[in-house]
Enzyme design. Structure first.
Site, short mmCIF file in Angstrom:
data_model
loop_
_atom_site.label_atom_id
_atom_site.label_comp_id
_atom_site.label_asym_id
_atom_site.label_seq_id
_atom_site.Cartn_x
_atom_site.Cartn_y
_atom_site.Cartn_z
N TRP A 185 0.84 -1.20 0.00
CA TRP A 185 0.00 0.00 0.00
C TRP A 185 0.89 1.26 0.00
O TRP A 185 1.88 1.31 0.71
CB TRP A 185 -0.92 -0.01 1.24
CG TRP A 185 -1.81 1.18 1.30
CD1 TRP A 185 -2.76 1.52 0.39
CD2 TRP A 185 -1.82 2.20 2.31
NE1 TRP A 185 -3.37 2.69 0.77
CE2 TRP A 185 -2.81 3.13 1.95
CE3 TRP A 185 -1.09 2.41 3.49
CZ2 TRP A 185 -3.10 4.26 2.71
CZ3 TRP A 185 -1.37 3.53 4.24
CH2 TRP A 185 -2.37 4.44 3.86
N ASP A 353 -15.99 8.15 -1.05
CA ASP A 353 -16.60 7.40 0.05
C ASP A 353 -17.45 8.31 0.94
O ASP A 353 -17.17 9.50 1.08
CB ASP A 353 -15.43 6.82 0.87
CG ASP A 353 -15.87 5.67 1.74
OD1 ASP A 353 -17.07 5.42 1.81
OD2 ASP A 353 -14.99 5.03 2.35
N ARG A 428 -9.49 -3.20 7.38
CA ARG A 428 -10.12 -1.88 7.33
C ARG A 428 -11.59 -1.98 7.81
O ARG A 428 -12.51 -1.47 7.17
CB ARG A 428 -10.07 -1.29 5.92
CG ARG A 428 -10.10 0.23 5.94
CD ARG A 428 -10.29 0.85 4.59
NE ARG A 428 -10.31 2.29 4.70
CZ ARG A 428 -10.87 3.10 3.83
NH1 ARG A 428 -11.44 2.63 2.75
NH2 ARG A 428 -10.86 4.39 4.00
N LYS A 461 -16.03 4.85 -9.58
CA LYS A 461 -14.76 4.40 -8.99
C LYS A 461 -15.12 3.15 -8.20
O LYS A 461 -15.85 3.21 -7.22
CB LYS A 461 -14.20 5.49 -8.08
CG LYS A 461 -12.91 5.09 -7.36
CD LYS A 461 -12.29 6.28 -6.66
CE LYS A 461 -11.14 5.89 -5.76
NZ LYS A 461 -10.68 7.01 -4.93
N TRP A 462 -14.63 2.01 -8.66
CA TRP A 462 -14.96 0.70 -8.05
C TRP A 462 -13.79 0.31 -7.14
O TRP A 462 -12.75 -0.11 -7.62
CB TRP A 462 -15.16 -0.34 -9.15
CG TRP A 462 -15.59 -1.69 -8.68
CD1 TRP A 462 -14.86 -2.61 -7.99
CD2 TRP A 462 -16.88 -2.29 -8.89
NE1 TRP A 462 -15.60 -3.73 -7.75
CE2 TRP A 462 -16.85 -3.56 -8.29
CE3 TRP A 462 -18.06 -1.87 -9.51
CZ2 TRP A 462 -17.95 -4.43 -8.32
CZ3 TRP A 462 -19.14 -2.74 -9.54
CH2 TRP A 462 -19.08 -4.00 -8.95
N ASP A 463 -14.02 0.45 -5.84
CA ASP A 463 -12.93 0.25 -4.88
C ASP A 463 -13.03 -1.14 -4.23
O ASP A 463 -14.07 -1.80 -4.29
CB ASP A 463 -13.03 1.36 -3.82
CG ASP A 463 -11.70 1.66 -3.15
OD1 ASP A 463 -10.75 0.87 -3.31
OD2 ASP A 463 -11.61 2.69 -2.47
N MET A 464 -11.98 -1.56 -3.59
CA MET A 464 -11.97 -2.83 -2.84
C MET A 464 -10.76 -2.75 -1.90
O MET A 464 -9.65 -2.61 -2.37
CB MET A 464 -11.84 -3.99 -3.83
CG MET A 464 -12.15 -5.34 -3.27
SD MET A 464 -10.82 -5.99 -2.27
CE MET A 464 -9.52 -6.14 -3.45
N CYS A 501 -10.06 0.47 -8.46
CA CYS A 501 -9.18 0.93 -7.39
C CYS A 501 -9.21 -0.17 -6.35
O CYS A 501 -10.23 -0.84 -6.18
CB CYS A 501 -9.73 2.24 -6.83
SG CYS A 501 -8.95 2.79 -5.31
N ASP A 523 -2.69 5.05 -3.68
CA ASP A 523 -3.20 6.08 -2.76
C ASP A 523 -2.10 7.08 -2.45
O ASP A 523 -2.34 8.09 -1.78
CB ASP A 523 -3.68 5.43 -1.45
CG ASP A 523 -5.10 4.91 -1.58
OD1 ASP A 523 -5.72 5.14 -2.63
OD2 ASP A 523 -5.59 4.28 -0.63
C1 GLA Z 1 -9.39 3.59 -0.62
C2 GLA Z 1 -9.10 4.25 -1.96
C3 GLA Z 1 -9.08 5.76 -1.79
C4 GLA Z 1 -10.42 6.22 -1.25
C5 GLA Z 1 -10.73 5.47 0.05
C6 GLA Z 1 -12.15 5.76 0.51
O1 GLA Z 1 -8.36 3.81 0.27
O2 GLA Z 1 -7.88 3.79 -2.46
O3 GLA Z 1 -8.80 6.39 -3.01
O4 GLA Z 1 -11.42 5.99 -2.21
O5 GLA Z 1 -10.61 4.07 -0.10
O6 GLA Z 1 -12.46 5.09 1.67
#
Ligand code: GLA
Length: 753
Positions: A185, A353, A428, A461-464, A501, A523
């Site tokens: 990270w 978020d 998290r 923005k599709w996050d995980m 993402c 990030d």
């Molecule tokens: C992750 C993403 C960030 C942001 C946060 C939101 O860390 O990488 O860019 O979107 O989640 O909680």
């Protein structure tokens, strides 16, 4: 071109494009790969046939072949090849020794399974090898600048289990350097080089995803190759789960390369007639060094991986709310930011978020889709409408694969979160939803699709944000579920721009890029850290696949202070965006940023789709060049400067030697405060460093910096022309480059005066 021919009783297949050739031979029923590299012709085949080997010492013969010492394209246990094997099959818990032989070769075949694959025009060759337990189909596909390989295993008996099945295997002759892109990270894609030797080198991920630890892509460079010279191979996998690649040299100087799904803990039982589909692996090759390889990989990804709608389509400049607001925002605050973003020239406003359920921190709300009406009284529709009136498109963040235990969804369906026989651990504060379950997939598809349609969302923005608890084949089945979900949401909405993402670059891979054309690289938005991250990724992925945003200084993760010009200049070499609190910008910074956005838009085509090469730079500096039909752009980035700097050359490659070119530097600004200690030497008063007067002056105005223009031939530019001096320690002069540490400049080179 794919050509089949016979010579002295054995069959050959030659696959050839302008960059590479692959020569296969079928000998005594076995599949050999005699060549993978520079383009060759059919007439070369006899010269490329090695001695079949009589076996040395304890070696074992398979008919007249000593497979252990030959370059192979396929191998299996019990055949006399004692190097690492690409395929392991089991029946009732016992490992098998299948005796595979060539059956047939067909051209023009295609296979559409559950995994994403390269799209568009291809020429293909399918080779079938058969054994008593299973048959294997190897599909080679030829594209303009790359070759792909994909294996399919069909069971011929009930209960056959796959323990390992690679996507690609090759035995290359010679000595190589292996380069992998590793990290974690906020430190993704850092390049590591190691010589290939007799001990195996492995590049793998075990976190359930392609991972920020080890990107699936890697390079093999023949010893002596360099930036623009010599033979370089690039390998990658169209897959987002646990991957595995290995390279190992044998005594016969053959380097066995393989790539595929990670076999660790993998066991997948098939029905009789059932097919196991391995992901498609990609090989590109260049005899023009790493820059040549970059060109091949980038054009393959742009033409054959990213969704068709976005091929060659310029992407919007976005503002993202995350680093500026985190979870704390109201519609009013967002609209204030949106007005400023619009005034700066942004085209898309992305709400990150915190917009749903009880999501006021990362401890609650994931899994829920009910809009937080306290923050957004008019819902997503209301915000979208207001943004539309400002002339901005609306983009939204989702993390659909995860659930917080403190959420409505988890309270209603605790069984939808992944459960193994191990402990249920949080990452998290979240668990992953079990995408192997149809009802979970339906829930995600319905909720994400309805939010997109209701609010006219143009960008997702599709996050995980956590690693997976699943192992082996379970983790693979999760990825198949994910791909189904992405397909169901985005294929009916091809115009929605998807940026994937995963805590930054934890899933920066060709699998995700098959559904959306860009991914959030990291990030870490500190521009100096980004130099390594973006440069590492650029070996395998085009700059149009990398989200890159201007953020605040001092930086949130590194606490480093950097000039705004450098923050913009580094982000130009990706899909440019802004991600900072715009209310914190001074008037001077606001105009500087506005000028940067407009500069990017003016040169957007070259920035997003120009052909990227790295060129020679001073120690501690980076030089990136983008070449397009209309212009060439050079970015020169410095880390720490030295006092008494010497001349620095601007070198530009790929120009016509006899043609005249103009060179113009992007106009940049300098903070007055940088010179605050020196003002007393030239002014009647001494305001003192960091005084109110200096701070106020800094807020309102800036000094011009780094201006440079020249007119000269392509030949002079390729040997290098001297740039204006870096600050030489004698006071401010607008003709110098005065930024100091972490400075950078952008040069635009155009044909004609
Ligand atoms: C992750 C993403 C960030 C942001 C946060 C939101 O860390 O990488 O860019 O979107 O989640 O909680």
């Amino acid at each position: 071109m794919i050509k089949a021919f016979n010579n002295k009783g054995s069959s050959f297949f030659l696959l050839k494009n302008d960059e590479l050739s692959c020569l296969l031979q079928v000998k005594n029923g076995k599949l050999l790969m005699l060549h993978l590299g520079r383009p060759i012709s059919e007439e070369d085949a006899p010269a490329l046939c090695p001695e079949t080997g009589s076996g040395w010492g304890c070696s074992v013969m398979n008919g007249e072949l000593c497979l252990d010492s030959l370059p192979l394209a396929f191998s299996s246990g019990g055949s006399g090849d004692f190097r690492e094997l690409p395929l392991e099959l089991f029946l009732k818990g016992k490992i098998l020794h299948p005796d595979f032989s060539f059956v047939k070769a067909e051209t023009g075949v295609s296979f559409r399974g559950r995994l994403p694959g390269a799209r568009g025009e291809r020429e293909s060759l399918e080779i079938t090898l058969d054994s008593q337990y299973a048959s294997v189909r190897i599909i080679f596909s030829l594209f303009e600048t790359a070759l792909t390989e994909k294996w399919l295993v069909e069971a011929k008996t009930e209960g056959l289990a796959i323990g390992k099945c690679m996507s690609l295997m090759a035995d290359l002759q010679g000595d190589f350097i292996f380069s992998s892109f590793d990290g974690g990270w906020i430190s993704e894609a850092c390049r590591h080089d190691a010589p290939v030797s007799f001990s195996k080198l492995v590049n793998e991920s075990l976190s359930g995803f392609s991972s920020n630890r080890h990107n699936p892509g890697f390079l093999l460079s023949r010893r002596g190759s360099g930036t623009d010279l010599g033979e370089v191979y690039g390998f990658n996998l169209i897959y987002s789960g646990n991957h595995y690649s290995s390279v190992q040299k044998s005594l016969q100087n053959l380097t066995r390369v393989m790539q595929g799904i990670n076999p660790s803990g993998f066991l997948l039982e098939l029905e009789n007639g059932g097919i196991f589909e391995a992901p498609e692996a990609v090989v590109a090759f260049s005899s023009k060094g790493e820059n040549g390889l970059r060109r091949c990989m980038h054009s393959f990804v742009n033409a054959h991986i990213i969704p068709q709608h976005f091929q060659g389509r310029e992407r919007p400049v976005l503002y993202n709310s995350w680093e500026g607001c985190m979870f704390s925002f109201s519609e009013r605050r967002l609209l204030t930011l949106a007005k400023k973003a619009k005034a700066l020239g942004c085209e898309l406003f992305v709400l990150d978020d915190g917009w749903f359920g009880q999501r006021n921190s990362d401890e609650a709300g994931l899994g829920d889709y009910n809009v937080n009406l306290k923050k957004l009284p008019g819902g997503l529709e209301g915000l979208s409408e207001k943004l539309g009136k400002l002339g901005l498109d609306f983009g939204l963040w989702f993390e659909p694969e995860a659930v917080n235990p403190d959420s409505e969804l988890f309270r209603a369906h605790p069984d939808w979160a992944i459960k193994t026989d191990g402990p249920s651990l949080l990452g998290r504060n979240e668990l992953l939803l079990d995408l192997r379950k149809a009802e979970v997939r339906d829930y995600i598809v319905e909720n994400v699709s309805s939010a997109i349609d209701r609010a006219g969302i143009k960008y997702v923005k599709w996050d995980m944000n956590r690693h997976s608890p699943l192992l082996g084949a379970e983790a693979h089945e999760y990825i198949l579920g994910l791909y189904e979900v992405l397909e169901r949401i985005f294929s009916p909405r091809p115009q929605v721009l998807l940026e994937s993402c995963a805590s930054g670059g934890n899933r920066f891979d060709l699998g995700m890029l098959s559904f959306g054309p860009q991914a959030w690289a990291s990030d870490n938005t500190d521009p100096i850290e980004r130099l390594e991250i973006q440069q590492g990724l650029s070996c395998l992925y085009p700059q149009s696949a990398m989200g890159a945003h201007v953020s605040a200084s001092p930086h949130l993760q590194s606490l480093r202070s950097t000039p705004l010009s450098t923050r913009a200049n580094v982000s130009f070499f990706g899909i440019f965006g802004l991600e900072l609190d715009l209310n914190h910008l001074s008037r001077a910074e606001f105009s500087e940023l506005k000028a940067a956005v407009s500069f990017y838009k003016e040169h957007r085509k070259a920035f997003q789709f120009g052909s990227l090469s790295l060129t020679e730079a001073e120690e501690g500096a980076y030089c990136w060049q983008l070449s397009s039909e209309e212009e060439t752009i050079v970015g020169l980035f410095h880390t720490l400067v030295h006092s008494a700097p010497g001349y620095e050359l601007l070198r530009v490659t790929g120009l016509e030697p006899g043609r005249l070119y103009s060179v113009e530097a992007r106009q940049q600004s300098l903070r007055i405060g940088q010179f605050s200690g020196m003002i007393k030497y030239i002014a009647p008063i001494d305001p003192g460093p960091d005084s109110l007067l200096v701070r106020e002056a800094d807020r309102l105005a800036s000094l011009p910096d780094g201006g440079f223009s020249a007119l000269c031939s392509g030949s002079a530019l390729s040997s290098g022309i001297p740039l204006n001096l870096k600050f030489p320690g004698t006071g401010y002069n607008p003709g110098f480059r005065n930024q100091g540490d972490f400075s950078s400049n952008i040069y635009i080179i155009k044909a004609g005066p």
